[in-house]
Design an enzyme around this catalytic site. Structure first.
Site, PDB file in Angstrom:
ATOM      1  N   THR A   1       0.872  -1.178   0.000  1.00 39.53           N
ATOM      2  CA  THR A   1       0.000   0.000   0.000  1.00 39.53           C
ATOM      3  C   THR A   1       0.909   1.228   0.000  1.00 39.53           C
ATOM      4  OG1 THR A   1      -1.815  -1.062   1.139  1.00 39.53           O
ATOM      5  CG2 THR A   1      -1.497   1.265   1.636  1.00 39.53           C
TER       6      THR A   1
ATOM      7  N   ARG B   1     -15.055  -5.900   0.063  1.00 31.88           N
ATOM      8  CA  ARG B   1     -14.292  -5.705   1.318  1.00 31.88           C
ATOM      9  C   ARG B   1     -13.599  -4.331   1.289  1.00 31.88           C
ATOM     10  NH1 ARG B   1      -8.712  -4.456   2.637  1.00 31.88           N
ATOM     11  NH2 ARG B   1      -8.264  -5.301   4.674  1.00 31.88           N
ATOM     12  N   VAL B   2     -13.683  -3.631   2.388  1.00 32.95           N
ATOM     13  CA  VAL B   2     -13.011  -2.332   2.508  1.00 32.95           C
ATOM     14  C   VAL B   2     -12.113  -2.391   3.742  1.00 32.95           C
ATOM     15  CG1 VAL B   2     -13.384   0.132   2.945  1.00 32.95           C
ATOM     16  CG2 VAL B   2     -14.918  -1.100   1.391  1.00 32.95           C
ATOM     17  N   GLY B   3     -10.880  -1.909   3.597  1.00 33.65           N
ATOM     18  CA  GLY B   3      -9.937  -1.949   4.716  1.00 33.65           C
ATOM     19  C   GLY B   3      -9.851  -0.621   5.450  1.00 33.65           C
ATOM     20  N   ASP B   4      -8.717  -0.414   6.093  1.00 30.27           N
ATOM     21  CA  ASP B   4      -8.516   0.796   6.895  1.00 30.27           C
ATOM     22  C   ASP B   4      -8.222   2.036   6.064  1.00 30.27           C
ATOM     23  OD1 ASP B   4      -6.025  -0.750   6.328  1.00 30.27           O
ATOM     24  OD2 ASP B   4      -5.084   1.076   7.093  1.00 30.27           O
TER      25      ASP B   4
ATOM     26  N   THR C   1      -0.204   1.335   7.000  1.00 32.51           N
ATOM     27  CA  THR C   1      -0.267   0.209   6.079  1.00 32.51           C
ATOM     28  C   THR C   1      -0.225  -1.078   6.891  1.00 32.51           C
ATOM     29  OG1 THR C   1       0.842  -0.902   4.227  1.00 32.51           O
ATOM     30  CG2 THR C   1       2.255   0.292   5.756  1.00 32.51           C
ATOM     31  N   GLY C   2      -0.775  -2.138   6.318  1.00 31.04           N
ATOM     32  CA  GLY C   2      -0.765  -3.412   7.044  1.00 31.04           C
ATOM     33  C   GLY C   2      -2.135  -4.061   6.999  1.00 31.04           C
TER      34      GLY C   2
ATOM     35  N   GLY D   1      -5.582  -4.415   7.458  1.00 30.41           N
ATOM     36  CA  GLY D   1      -6.602  -3.398   7.712  1.00 30.41           C
ATOM     37  C   GLY D   1      -7.583  -3.760   8.805  1.00 30.41           C
TER      38      GLY D   1
HETATM   39  N1  ASP Z   1      -4.118  -1.670   4.879  1.00 26.33           N
HETATM   40  C1  ASP Z   1      -4.444  -2.198   3.581  1.00 26.33           C
HETATM   41  C2  ASP Z   1      -5.767  -2.916   3.668  1.00 26.33           C
HETATM   42  O1  ASP Z   1      -6.017  -3.615   4.634  1.00 26.33           O
HETATM   43  C3  ASP Z   1      -3.424  -3.129   3.038  1.00 26.33           C
HETATM   44  C4  ASP Z   1      -1.978  -2.739   3.265  1.00 26.33           C
HETATM   45  O2  ASP Z   1      -1.685  -1.682   3.782  1.00 26.33           O
HETATM   46  O3  ASP Z   1      -1.084  -3.503   2.930  1.00 26.33           O
HETATM   47  O4  ASP Z   1      -6.525  -2.847   2.733  1.00 26.33           O
END
Ligand code: ASP
Length: 304
Positions: free
Chosen positions: A172, A200-203, A223-224, A226
């Protein structure tokens, strides 16, 4: 009298197990994003324009999991999330599960500038983009061979869980700046996590989770994984530490400990505090990132 602050930019390209053979592409991508953002900042431009420009550059680079190169959903589609926040007035814009547009961060900016809303999602967001002059791209232009192969392998793996799959992840992207006027801005963009269900929606598009900016406090891009980041509202967690005058680096490190301890989350973040000090922390094997300031008059980039 207008007080001129020394601008600072910090960029990330995701926290995951970046393989040795991909390090160079990550460093190059971060470098170009820094230079593009810096051109705006060094001429006294707005931090908001700098974060939008730098994130757009990273979205165009297929090295990263954003825009072109995004991870694919289980149905083989590309759905992207992005957000942007202006610390000078606390305005924010975001898009979620957006298909067919190569630069989601620009549409997030348009949501912020042209509507009374913060977050638009799915088909409504796509027609909004069309109405505001953005040009859709066919999905094949956002898709890479690499992601098609990854999709095939994760679909065959019944035990696959994105939560533990940071060897399989991509980066990301996110950018935080302090501009010459002392304004803080932040933006983040992603194609999401492997094997995600359509919708699906992340952070990343959630203000306070993936992105946060507030003048006099600081700015953050995360990032990471979510699902974990949202539970601890990671960006806001960092910001609240900086509000208490904890410096950016200490705040970043403390919040990454919370991410791990409370929800067993993997990830990373970049931040800038009100003094223009930067912070970087991650609990994955590597995180691509870099920064540029007036003092250095050049930049550093790193993955370790
Ligand atoms: N945070 C992002 C998500 O969960 C993915 C990522 O940062 O690698 O969609």
């Amino acid at each position: 009298m207008i007080k001129h602050i020394k601008p600072v930019i910090v960029v990330h390209g995701g926290a995951w197990r970046i393989p040795d053979e991909e390090i160079q592409a990550h460093l190059n991508g971060i470098r170009v994003a820094l230079q593009e953002g810096w051109k705006i900042l060094k001429n006294g431009g707005k931090g908001l324009d700098a974060v939008e420009r730098s994130v757009s550059v990273l979205e165009d680079d297929p090295t990263f999991d954003a825009g072109k190169g995004s991870i694919l959903n289980t149905d083989g589609s590309v759905e992207m999330d992005a957000s942007i926040m202006d610390g000078s007035n606390m305005k924010a814009g975001a898009v979620a599960a957006l298909r067919n547009y190569p630069n989601p961060v620009q549409i997030a900016r348009c949501v912020m500038d042209k509507t009374e809303h913060i977050l638009l999602s799915g088909p409504g967001c796509e027609s909004f983009a069309m109405k505001h002059g953005f040009h859709p791209s066919p999905i094949r232009e956002l898709m890479t061979e690499r992601e098609l192969h990854r999709l095939e392998s994760v679909m065959l793996d019944e035990d696959f869980r994105a939560e533990h799959a940071f060897g399989q992840k991509r980066g990301t992207v996110g950018v935080v700046v302090l501009d010459e006027q002392g304004h803080i801005a932040a933006a983040t963009s992603t194609g999401g996590t492997p094997k995600k269900i359509p919708g699906r929606v992340g952070d990343t598009p959630i203000i306070g989770a993936g992105t946060y900016a507030e003048d006099g406090v600081g700015g953050v891009s995360c990032t990471g994984w979510g699902e974990a980041i949202m539970k601890v509202m990671l960006a806001k967690d960092v910001a609240e530490r900086m509000r208490q005058d904890v410096d950016a680096q200490t705040s970043a490190e403390q919040s990454i400990v919370i991410l791990k301890e409370r929800v067993n989350g993997l990830g990373g973040l970049i931040c800038i505090d009100k003094k223009g000090q930067i912070g970087v922390a991650y609990n994955t094997p590597r995180m691509a990132r870099g920064t540029m300031t007036c003092e250095q008059d050049d930049f550093w980039v790193a993955v370790e």
